[in-house]
Design a protein around this motif. Structure first.
Motif: not given
Length: 120
Positions: A95-101
């Motif tokens: 599983c991959y996630a690109g998450a904005r901080d």
């Protein structure tokens, strides 16, 4: 930091089905993109299916018509319904996630991987 917890891998016969799920938790402003990659033995990770930052979906050619990616309304859980599985689908799925901080930077996160084995 974002934690990704995967579930649903296992052993299935050719033609069978499996459903993978991945839940994101932790500190993030927004999940930008989220999906699934696989890594065959000795090879690099490659895309299986994903939700892009625009909300559209992308699939590897080899899984179109067999796999379906979906997500919950909060966009923090994605599932991959895999039908008509073939021996060539055998791999570790990540599983991959690109998450904005909070500074709007996109950070990449990976789950621990779940084994999918398709064999008679």
């Amino acid at each position: 930091q974002v934690q990704l917890v995967e579930s649903g891998g296992g052993l299935v016969q050719p033609g069978g089905s499996l459903r993978l799920s991945c839940a994101a938790s932790g500190r993030f402003f927004r999940i930008n993109s989220m999906g699934w990659y696989l890594q065959p033995p000795g090879n690099e990770r490659e895309l299986v299916a994903t939700f892009t930052s625009s909300g559209s979906t992308m699939y590897a050619e080899s899984v179109k018509g067999r796999f379906t990616i979906s997500r919950d309304n909060a966009k923090t859980t994605v599932s991959l319904q895999m039908n008509n599985l073939e021996p060539g689908d055998t791999a570790v799925y990540y599983c991959y996630a690109g998450a904005r901080d909070s500074s709007w930077k996109v950070n990449d996160y990976w789950g621990q991987g779940t084994q999918v084995t398709v064999s008679a």
